[in-house]
Scaffold this motif. Structure first.
Motif, PDB file in Angstrom:
ATOM      1  N   ASN A   9       0.824  -1.211   0.000  1.00 29.04           N
ATOM      2  CA  ASN A   9       0.000   0.000   0.000  1.00 29.04           C
ATOM      3  C   ASN A   9       0.860   1.263   0.000  1.00 29.04           C
ATOM      4  O   ASN A   9       0.548   2.232  -0.698  1.00 29.04           O
ATOM      5  CB  ASN A   9      -0.956  -0.004   1.192  1.00 29.04           C
ATOM      6  N   ARG A  10       1.963   1.246   0.753  1.00 25.40           N
ATOM      7  CA  ARG A  10       2.872   2.388   0.798  1.00 25.40           C
ATOM      8  C   ARG A  10       3.545   2.596  -0.572  1.00 25.40           C
ATOM      9  O   ARG A  10       3.667   3.722  -1.056  1.00 25.40           O
ATOM     10  CB  ARG A  10       3.913   2.173   1.900  1.00 25.40           C
ATOM     11  N   ILE A  11       3.958   1.503  -1.193  1.00 23.47           N
ATOM     12  CA  ILE A  11       4.595   1.567  -2.509  1.00 23.47           C
ATOM     13  C   ILE A  11       3.620   2.122  -3.546  1.00 23.47           C
ATOM     14  O   ILE A  11       3.953   3.019  -4.334  1.00 23.47           O
ATOM     15  CB  ILE A  11       5.098   0.161  -2.926  1.00 23.47           C
ATOM     16  N   MET A  12       2.396   1.590  -3.545  1.00 23.98           N
ATOM     17  CA  MET A  12       1.403   2.045  -4.522  1.00 23.98           C
ATOM     18  C   MET A  12       1.048   3.514  -4.309  1.00 23.98           C
ATOM     19  O   MET A  12       0.893   4.265  -5.276  1.00 23.98           O
ATOM     20  CB  MET A  12       0.163   1.159  -4.475  1.00 23.98           C
ATOM     21  N   ALA A  13       0.928   3.948  -3.060  1.00 23.65           N
ATOM     22  CA  ALA A  13       0.610   5.346  -2.772  1.00 23.65           C
ATOM     23  C   ALA A  13       1.699   6.272  -3.306  1.00 23.65           C
ATOM     24  O   ALA A  13       1.402   7.338  -3.866  1.00 23.65           O
ATOM     25  CB  ALA A  13       0.415   5.549  -1.269  1.00 23.65           C
ATOM     26  N   ALA A  14       2.955   5.882  -3.152  1.00 24.92           N
ATOM     27  CA  ALA A  14       4.065   6.708  -3.649  1.00 24.92           C
ATOM     28  C   ALA A  14       4.073   6.758  -5.173  1.00 24.92           C
ATOM     29  O   ALA A  14       4.339   7.819  -5.763  1.00 24.92           O
ATOM     30  CB  ALA A  14       5.396   6.177  -3.119  1.00 24.92           C
ATOM     31  N   ALA A  15       3.791   5.634  -5.819  1.00 25.47           N
ATOM     32  CA  ALA A  15       3.734   5.616  -7.288  1.00 25.47           C
ATOM     33  C   ALA A  15       2.597   6.500  -7.788  1.00 25.47           C
ATOM     34  O   ALA A  15       2.763   7.256  -8.761  1.00 25.47           O
ATOM     35  CB  ALA A  15       3.563   4.183  -7.785  1.00 25.47           C
ATOM     36  N   ILE A  16       1.451   6.442  -7.133  1.00 30.31           N
ATOM     37  CA  ILE A  16       0.310   7.266  -7.527  1.00 30.31           C
ATOM     38  C   ILE A  16       0.601   8.737  -7.270  1.00 30.31           C
ATOM     39  O   ILE A  16       0.251   9.605  -8.087  1.00 30.31           O
ATOM     40  CB  ILE A  16      -0.974   6.783  -6.824  1.00 30.31           C
ATOM     41  N   SER A  17       1.257   9.045  -6.178  1.00 34.27           N
ATOM     42  CA  SER A  17       1.637  10.429  -5.898  1.00 34.27           C
ATOM     43  C   SER A  17       2.535  10.976  -7.006  1.00 34.27           C
ATOM     44  O   SER A  17       2.363  12.107  -7.461  1.00 34.27           O
ATOM     45  CB  SER A  17       2.340  10.504  -4.542  1.00 34.27           C
ATOM     46  N   ILE A  26      -2.550   6.242 -13.988  1.00 31.36           N
ATOM     47  CA  ILE A  26      -1.840   4.964 -14.067  1.00 31.36           C
ATOM     48  C   ILE A  26      -2.561   3.859 -13.317  1.00 31.36           C
ATOM     49  O   ILE A  26      -3.458   4.110 -12.512  1.00 31.36           O
ATOM     50  CB  ILE A  26      -0.413   5.075 -13.478  1.00 31.36           C
ATOM     51  N   SER A  27      -2.117   2.661 -13.579  1.00 29.88           N
ATOM     52  CA  SER A  27      -2.369   1.509 -12.718  1.00 29.88           C
ATOM     53  C   SER A  27      -1.016   1.102 -12.171  1.00 29.88           C
ATOM     54  O   SER A  27       0.005   1.238 -12.858  1.00 29.88           O
ATOM     55  CB  SER A  27      -2.969   0.340 -13.492  1.00 29.88           C
ATOM     56  N   VAL A  28      -1.015   0.604 -10.934  1.00 27.94           N
ATOM     57  CA  VAL A  28       0.227   0.188 -10.299  1.00 27.94           C
ATOM     58  C   VAL A  28       0.019  -1.168  -9.639  1.00 27.94           C
ATOM     59  O   VAL A  28      -1.020  -1.405  -9.020  1.00 27.94           O
ATOM     60  CB  VAL A  28       0.735   1.240  -9.280  1.00 27.94           C
ATOM     61  N   ALA A  29       0.997  -2.054  -9.808  1.00 30.98           N
ATOM     62  CA  ALA A  29       0.941  -3.380  -9.197  1.00 30.98           C
ATOM     63  C   ALA A  29       2.212  -3.622  -8.396  1.00 30.98           C
ATOM     64  O   ALA A  29       3.294  -3.195  -8.791  1.00 30.98           O
ATOM     65  CB  ALA A  29       0.810  -4.471 -10.269  1.00 30.98           C
ATOM     66  N   GLY A  39      -0.710  -6.308  -4.444  1.00 26.70           N
ATOM     67  CA  GLY A  39      -1.631  -5.185  -4.517  1.00 26.70           C
ATOM     68  C   GLY A  39      -1.721  -4.618  -5.914  1.00 26.70           C
ATOM     69  O   GLY A  39      -0.764  -4.668  -6.687  1.00 26.70           O
ATOM     70  N   LEU A  40      -2.899  -4.079  -6.238  1.00 22.34           N
ATOM     71  CA  LEU A  40      -3.144  -3.459  -7.542  1.00 22.34           C
ATOM     72  C   LEU A  40      -4.099  -2.302  -7.328  1.00 22.34           C
ATOM     73  O   LEU A  40      -5.128  -2.467  -6.649  1.00 22.34           O
ATOM     74  CB  LEU A  40      -3.756  -4.465  -8.512  1.00 22.34           C
ATOM     75  N   GLN A  41      -3.753  -1.150  -7.886  1.00 21.84           N
ATOM     76  CA  GLN A  41      -4.650  -0.001  -7.867  1.00 21.84           C
ATOM     77  C   GLN A  41      -4.669   0.632  -9.244  1.00 21.84           C
ATOM     78  O   GLN A  41      -3.633   0.712  -9.911  1.00 21.84           O
ATOM     79  CB  GLN A  41      -4.221   1.030  -6.826  1.00 21.84           C
ATOM     80  N   ARG A  42      -5.869   1.057  -9.657  1.00 24.09           N
ATOM     81  CA  ARG A  42      -6.039   1.758 -10.928  1.00 24.09           C
ATOM     82  C   ARG A  42      -6.658   3.112 -10.634  1.00 24.09           C
ATOM     83  O   ARG A  42      -7.738   3.187 -10.051  1.00 24.09           O
ATOM     84  CB  ARG A  42      -6.937   0.941 -11.860  1.00 24.09           C
TER      85      ARG A  42
END
Length: 131
Positions: A9-17, A26-29, A39-42
């Motif tokens: 979750n921390r990694i995905m939040a930083a990528a989205i930021s 983006i989408s991030v996995a 984890g996966l977020q779009r």
């Protein structure tokens, strides 16, 4: 050491930021060392295909322990192509994912899709750096 859901979750939040700073969607996995999804977020407005691209790039990065783009020129060489085929063709050898290394060992990877190849890698690197 294994990646946790909290790490993911921390990694995905930083990528989205980072994506928000670049004004891209983006989408991030995040995958573990074996390429299995943690984890996966779009982001709202990201193209649906980016959800598949980010996972494929992350799997390739985790499998080979290097940024997925470094495998692009070797994608059709017998060994990488054979590994991709035997693993169910889930790897994408395109720029946009980086391995996550802790204590000298690859523990997973962060992959991004939705921007340019360079933007995707920039976002995935920002994500991995969040650990």
């Amino acid at each position: 050491m294994a990646l946790t859901l909290a790490d993911s979750n921390r990694i995905m939040a930083a990528a989205i930021s980072q994506a928000e700073e670049l004004n891209i969607k983006i989408s991030v996995a995040v995958v573990d060392a074996g390429g299995r999804l943690i984890g996966l977020q779009r982001m709202d407005g990201a193209i649906w295909a980016s959800a598949y691209g980010c996972q494929g790039k992350a799997v390739a990065s985790a499998a080979f322990g290097r940024p997925s783009g470094e495998m692009q020129d070797r994608a059709t060489a017998p060994t990488p192509a054979g590994i991709r085929e035997r693993s169910g063709s889930e790897m994408i050898f395109g720029q946009g994912a980086v391995p996550i290394v802790q204590g000298g060992a690859v523990v997973g990877a962060c992959g991004v899709g939705g921007g340019t190849s360079q933007e995707d890698e920039q976002c995935s690197a920002a994500g991995a750096a969040a650990l």
